[in-house]
Design a protein around this motif. Structure first.
Motif, PDB file in Angstrom:
ATOM      1  N   HIS A   1       0.797  -1.223   0.000  1.00  0.00           N
ATOM      2  CA  HIS A   1       0.000   0.000   0.000  1.00  0.00           C
ATOM      3  C   HIS A   1       0.835   1.282   0.000  1.00  0.00           C
ATOM      4  CE1 HIS A   1      -4.076  -1.611   0.632  1.00  0.00           C
ATOM      5  NE2 HIS A   1      -3.504  -2.530   1.382  1.00  0.00           N
ATOM      6  N   ARG A   2       2.033   1.232   0.519  1.00  0.00           N
ATOM      7  CA  ARG A   2       2.766   2.449   0.853  1.00  0.00           C
ATOM      8  C   ARG A   2       2.968   3.366  -0.359  1.00  0.00           C
ATOM      9  NH1 ARG A   2       3.581   6.027   4.908  1.00  0.00           N
ATOM     10  NH2 ARG A   2       5.728   6.798   5.010  1.00  0.00           N
ATOM     11  N   TYR A   3       3.331   2.816  -1.503  1.00  0.00           N
ATOM     12  CA  TYR A   3       3.597   3.651  -2.667  1.00  0.00           C
ATOM     13  C   TYR A   3       2.356   4.451  -3.065  1.00  0.00           C
ATOM     14  CZ  TYR A   3       5.191   5.070  -7.303  1.00  0.00           C
ATOM     15  OH  TYR A   3       5.553   5.813  -8.398  1.00  0.00           O
ATOM     16  N   TYR A   4       1.217   3.783  -3.128  1.00  0.00           N
ATOM     17  CA  TYR A   4      -0.011   4.459  -3.539  1.00  0.00           C
ATOM     18  C   TYR A   4      -0.482   5.451  -2.472  1.00  0.00           C
ATOM     19  CZ  TYR A   4       0.410   0.261  -6.344  1.00  0.00           C
ATOM     20  OH  TYR A   4       0.905  -0.748  -7.137  1.00  0.00           O
ATOM     21  N   ASP A   5      -0.249   5.112  -1.198  1.00  0.00           N
ATOM     22  CA  ASP A   5      -0.576   6.048  -0.122  1.00  0.00           C
ATOM     23  C   ASP A   5       0.245   7.333  -0.254  1.00  0.00           C
ATOM     24  OD1 ASP A   5      -2.265   4.120   0.875  1.00  0.00           O
ATOM     25  OD2 ASP A   5      -1.020   3.610   2.611  1.00  0.00           O
ATOM     26  N   LEU A   6       1.532   7.184  -0.573  1.00  0.00           N
ATOM     27  CA  LEU A   6       2.393   8.364  -0.705  1.00  0.00           C
ATOM     28  C   LEU A   6       2.034   9.187  -1.945  1.00  0.00           C
ATOM     29  CD1 LEU A   6       5.916   7.052   0.398  1.00  0.00           C
ATOM     30  CD2 LEU A   6       4.134   8.179   1.760  1.00  0.00           C
ATOM     31  N   VAL A   7       1.559   8.519  -2.986  1.00  0.00           N
ATOM     32  CA  VAL A   7       1.085   9.270  -4.157  1.00  0.00           C
ATOM     33  C   VAL A   7      -0.140  10.101  -3.772  1.00  0.00           C
ATOM     34  CG1 VAL A   7       0.056   9.091  -6.455  1.00  0.00           C
ATOM     35  CG2 VAL A   7       2.019   7.658  -5.864  1.00  0.00           C
ATOM     36  N   ARG A   8      -1.080   9.510  -3.048  1.00  0.00           N
ATOM     37  CA  ARG A   8      -2.264  10.274  -2.622  1.00  0.00           C
ATOM     38  C   ARG A   8      -1.859  11.410  -1.693  1.00  0.00           C
ATOM     39  NH1 ARG A   8      -4.191   5.196  -1.504  1.00  0.00           N
ATOM     40  NH2 ARG A   8      -4.493   5.691   0.703  1.00  0.00           N
ATOM     41  N   LEU A   9      -0.896  11.164  -0.810  1.00  0.00           N
ATOM     42  CA  LEU A   9      -0.396  12.220   0.069  1.00  0.00           C
ATOM     43  C   LEU A   9       0.205  13.359  -0.752  1.00  0.00           C
ATOM     44  CD1 LEU A   9       0.338  13.227   2.964  1.00  0.00           C
ATOM     45  CD2 LEU A   9       2.522  12.007   2.688  1.00  0.00           C
ATOM     46  N   GLY A  10       0.989  13.016  -1.757  1.00  0.00           N
ATOM     47  CA  GLY A  10       1.600  14.032  -2.599  1.00  0.00           C
ATOM     48  C   GLY A  10       0.567  14.840  -3.358  1.00  0.00           C
ATOM     49  N   LYS A  11      -0.451  14.173  -3.881  1.00  0.00           N
ATOM     50  CA  LYS A  11      -1.496  14.878  -4.624  1.00  0.00           C
ATOM     51  C   LYS A  11      -2.286  15.811  -3.711  1.00  0.00           C
ATOM     52  CE  LYS A  11      -2.424  11.432  -8.253  1.00  0.00           C
ATOM     53  NZ  LYS A  11      -3.456  10.513  -8.791  1.00  0.00           N
ATOM     54  N   LYS A  12      -2.574  15.361  -2.499  1.00  0.00           N
ATOM     55  CA  LYS A  12      -3.427  16.130  -1.591  1.00  0.00           C
ATOM     56  C   LYS A  12      -2.679  17.262  -0.910  1.00  0.00           C
ATOM     57  CE  LYS A  12      -7.117  16.999   0.898  1.00  0.00           C
ATOM     58  NZ  LYS A  12      -8.288  17.660   0.286  1.00  0.00           N
ATOM     59  N   THR A  13      -1.446  17.025  -0.517  1.00  0.00           N
ATOM     60  CA  THR A  13      -0.734  17.996   0.322  1.00  0.00           C
ATOM     61  C   THR A  13       0.551  18.536  -0.290  1.00  0.00           C
ATOM     62  OG1 THR A  13       0.626  16.350   1.462  1.00  0.00           O
ATOM     63  CG2 THR A  13      -1.592  16.745   2.343  1.00  0.00           C
ATOM     64  N   GLY A  14       1.081  17.869  -1.305  1.00  0.00           N
ATOM     65  CA  GLY A  14       2.376  18.263  -1.855  1.00  0.00           C
ATOM     66  C   GLY A  14       3.552  17.726  -1.070  1.00  0.00           C
ATOM     67  N   ILE A  15       3.297  16.966  -0.003  1.00  0.00           N
ATOM     68  CA  ILE A  15       4.365  16.409   0.828  1.00  0.00           C
ATOM     69  C   ILE A  15       4.943  15.172   0.153  1.00  0.00           C
ATOM     70  CG2 ILE A  15       4.899  15.322   3.045  1.00  0.00           C
ATOM     71  CD1 ILE A  15       2.649  17.039   4.251  1.00  0.00           C
ATOM     72  N   MET A  16       6.264  15.121   0.037  1.00  0.00           N
ATOM     73  CA  MET A  16       6.962  14.004  -0.581  1.00  0.00           C
ATOM     74  C   MET A  16       7.656  13.173   0.494  1.00  0.00           C
ATOM     75  SD  MET A  16       6.615  14.310  -3.964  1.00  0.00           S
ATOM     76  CE  MET A  16       4.919  14.808  -3.605  1.00  0.00           C
ATOM     77  N   LYS A  17       7.353  11.864   0.533  1.00  0.00           N
ATOM     78  CA  LYS A  17       7.997  10.993   1.510  1.00  0.00           C
ATOM     79  C   LYS A  17       8.635   9.758   0.863  1.00  0.00           C
ATOM     80  CE  LYS A  17       5.591  12.267   5.737  1.00  0.00           C
ATOM     81  NZ  LYS A  17       5.009  11.769   7.002  1.00  0.00           N
ATOM     82  N   PHE A  18       8.809   9.789  -0.447  1.00  0.00           N
ATOM     83  CA  PHE A  18       9.427   8.657  -1.128  1.00  0.00           C
ATOM     84  C   PHE A  18      10.912   8.572  -0.808  1.00  0.00           C
ATOM     85  CE2 PHE A  18       5.938  10.270  -3.692  1.00  0.00           C
ATOM     86  CZ  PHE A  18       5.197   9.125  -3.950  1.00  0.00           C
ATOM     87  N   GLY A  19      11.519   9.710  -0.558  1.00  0.00           N
ATOM     88  CA  GLY A  19      12.968   9.834  -0.468  1.00  0.00           C
ATOM     89  C   GLY A  19      13.427  10.664  -1.650  1.00  0.00           C
ATOM     90  N   ALA A  20      14.175  11.728  -1.396  1.00  0.00           N
ATOM     91  CA  ALA A  20      14.552  12.672  -2.453  1.00  0.00           C
ATOM     92  C   ALA A  20      15.308  11.996  -3.579  1.00  0.00           C
ATOM     93  CB  ALA A  20      15.384  13.808  -1.852  1.00  0.00           C
ATOM     94  N   GLU A  21      16.067  10.948  -3.248  1.00  0.00           N
ATOM     95  CA  GLU A  21      16.846  10.266  -4.276  1.00  0.00           C
ATOM     96  C   GLU A  21      15.954   9.413  -5.181  1.00  0.00           C
ATOM     97  OE1 GLU A  21      16.276   7.451  -0.962  1.00  0.00           O
ATOM     98  OE2 GLU A  21      16.797   9.579  -1.136  1.00  0.00           O
ATOM     99  N   LYS A  22      14.707   9.189  -4.759  1.00  0.00           N
ATOM    100  CA  LYS A  22      13.793   8.376  -5.551  1.00  0.00           C
ATOM    101  C   LYS A  22      12.843   9.233  -6.376  1.00  0.00           C
ATOM    102  CE  LYS A  22      13.974   4.672  -2.123  1.00  0.00           C
ATOM    103  NZ  LYS A  22      13.242   3.608  -1.413  1.00  0.00           N
ATOM    104  N   MET A  23      12.254  10.250  -5.752  1.00  0.00           N
ATOM    105  CA  MET A  23      11.313  11.104  -6.462  1.00  0.00           C
ATOM    106  C   MET A  23      11.128  12.400  -5.690  1.00  0.00           C
ATOM    107  SD  MET A  23       7.690  10.154  -8.243  1.00  0.00           S
ATOM    108  CE  MET A  23       7.242   8.978  -6.960  1.00  0.00           C
ATOM    109  N   ASN A  24      11.540  13.510  -6.306  1.00  0.00           N
ATOM    110  CA  ASN A  24      11.350  14.815  -5.676  1.00  0.00           C
ATOM    111  C   ASN A  24      10.042  15.444  -6.158  1.00  0.00           C
ATOM    112  OD1 ASN A  24      11.890  16.017  -8.216  1.00  0.00           O
ATOM    113  ND2 ASN A  24      14.099  16.035  -7.774  1.00  0.00           N
ATOM    114  N   LYS A  25       9.730  16.635  -5.670  1.00  0.00           N
ATOM    115  CA  LYS A  25       8.457  17.276  -5.986  1.00  0.00           C
ATOM    116  C   LYS A  25       8.347  17.582  -7.476  1.00  0.00           C
ATOM    117  CE  LYS A  25       4.581  19.399  -4.646  1.00  0.00           C
ATOM    118  NZ  LYS A  25       4.138  20.094  -5.860  1.00  0.00           N
TER     119      LYS A  25
END
Length: 489
Positions: free
Chosen positions: A432-456
């Motif tokens: 679930h984590r990847y899709y949860d972080l995508v929804r978090l990014g869409k809703k809030t702009g917060i990135m938690k993937f890790g900067a080396e993986k995917m930045n804003k």
């Protein structure tokens, strides 16, 4: 001969498993034609079982890791130092050419959708032919409805899963004759999701809450599984009003119960009171040696690995997520937490089998797709998105209480993020984590993937969707590359 629209490595035909009781114990095979096969209830049951078997094959592609490689590996759960044939996925470096036999082959499998469409074609056949079987050939109208409902569920599930991975994908809702298939382009994700919602609502109307027998619990779709899928589709769309309403229909039914968190690991053996939909692979005739257990466990939980775990958990993420050391999910589902190589032991239900001059470790863990805590937290997420903060806290704190934790103490402004974090604690390494972080990014702009993986910047450009493997576009000339990756492949 016209070109095959969707490249399917398996022959498209009527696919079957050997029995209802062991309906995932071997690969589906084509042994009958549509003209002679669809005669009675057992034929319909075998055909639907073939759809589940193909779905299992899909989620177990690439060394049994497909489900986790899409849903967990590219997230903050794992260290960027993870070094193996999946390191490019861990880093979200998805454009590497197919080169070395190991790394290239696994990346190619992950970038292709072949087996998804095999399962979809199987569902399409069931949807087409089950209604042609006479009602008198079924034990009851309910039996016929359930089988047809499962077929609609499977088609919707496969399309939803693909849409989360690739965004736009070709939409085919009729069984494809190989000789008649033609090239078709990618269909807009919104249209695909609209078809998913239509299919799921059909499934909900056809399916029962109860299972035909206890052996089918959670590993075959019922009304609860269809509602869980619908709630996730709405959440992915950002339609949180309908997500909340749909989740309520599951929670108010009281059909599912939480597993005591002191016995948390029982969830992953499969068919627990909490399970809503799972991929069966925990019975004696199921399981495999290459799987998430092989990559994340080590001795003493996996005696065949006396070194470090192949995949390295991110210690910083563990410390941040599990900020209360008495959290029962942490104390029961993680081990060696004071070492430099902590491990998650959710998939430690291992059987050792003597092979030819080697001992094979067979994992007997189901793939848990939807479960009660997931839906309760999805409800909390929806309520927070709707600014219904008190109700969101109530739903959130119910799940926290099962883990022995007190009420969440953050602010309303941080509640949505806090619920995503709670999902990270509750659903760690459950796809679930990847899709949860995508929804978090869409809703809030917060990135938690890790900067080396995917930045804003990458996220806003659509990096969270996977590229298609170039081989697919050599087969179907109307396909185009996923926009973010179009200049990188």
């Amino acid at each position: 001969m016209k070109k095959l629209t969707i490249y399917i490595c398996c022959a498209i035909g009527i696919s079957m498993a050997t029995s209802c009781k062991k309906f995932l114990d071997e690969e589906p095979i084509s042994v009958s034609t549509d003209l002679t096969f669809w005669k009675k209830e057992s034929d319909a049951d075998k055909a639907v079982a073939g759809g589940y078997a193909l779905l299992r094959k899909t989620l177990n592609k690439a060394d049994g890791l497909g489900f986790y490689a899409y849903g967990d590996l590219p997230t903050d759960e794992f260290s960027a130092a993870t070094a193996n044939r999946f390191s490019e996925i861990n880093r979200m470096d998805l454009s590497i050419p197919v080169g070395s036999a190991e790394t290239g082959d696994r990346m190619m499998q992950m970038r292709r959708y072949d087996t998804f469409y095999s399962a979809i074609d199987q569902a399409n056949r069931c949807i087409k032919f089950i209604p042609t079987i006479g009602d008198d050939k079924f034990a009851s109208t309910t039996s016929k409805n359930n089988l047809l409902g499962e077929a609609y569920f499977l088609r919707a599930f496969n399309y939803f899963y693909m849409t989360r991975i690739w965004g736009d994908v070709p939409l085919v809702v009729e069984s494809v004759n190989v000789l008649d298939a033609v090239d078709i382009p990618r269909t807009k994700a919104a249209e695909v999701l609209a078809q998913c919602i239509s299919d799921v609502n059909t499934a909900i109307n056809l399916l029962s809450w109860d299972y035909a027998n206890t052996s089918n619990r959670a590993v075959r779709a019922n009304k609860g599984a269809a509602l869980a899928l619908l709630a996730h589709i709405y959440a992915w769309q950002g339609d949180y009003q309908n997500c909340s309403l749909t989740a309520d229909k599951i929670l108010s039914q009281n059909f599912y119960q939480y597993v005591d968190r002191d016995n948390y690991l029982n969830i992953f053996k499969g068919k627990s009171s909490e399970g809503i939909f799972e991929i069966a692979q925990s019975d004696e005739n199921e399981g495999n040696s290459f799987n998430i257990a092989y990559y994340t466990l080590k001795s003493p939980y996996l005696t065949t690995n006396t070194g470090t775990a192949i995949f390295t958990l991110n210690s910083n993420t563990l410390t941040t997520l599990f900020d209360t050391p008495t959290d029962k999910r942490f104390t029961t589902a993680f081990a060696l937490t004071n070492s430099t190589d902590p491990i998650c032991i959710k998939y430690s239900n291992i059987t050792y089998v003597n092979g030819q001059n080697v001992v094979n470790a067979i994992s007997r863990n189901n793939i848990i797709i939807f479960r009660l805590a997931d839906i309760a937290l999805l409800k909390a997420e929806a309520l927070a998105a709707l600014n219904q903060f008190d109700q969101a806290r109530t739903a959130l704190n119910e799940v926290r209480a099962t883990a022995g934790l007190g009420a969440w103490a953050g602010t309303n402004a941080n509640l949505f993020e806090g619920i995503i974090d709670e999902r990270g604690r509750e659903l760690f390494l459950e796809g679930h984590r990847y899709y949860d972080l995508v929804r978090l990014g869409k809703k809030t702009g917060i990135m938690k993937f890790g900067a080396e993986k995917m930045n804003k910047s990458d996220f806003d450009a659509g990096k969270y969707y996977w590229p298609l493997d170039p081989a697919l576009m050599n087969i179907n000339k109307k396909l185009t590359q996923t926009p973010f990756w179009s200049s990188k492949m």
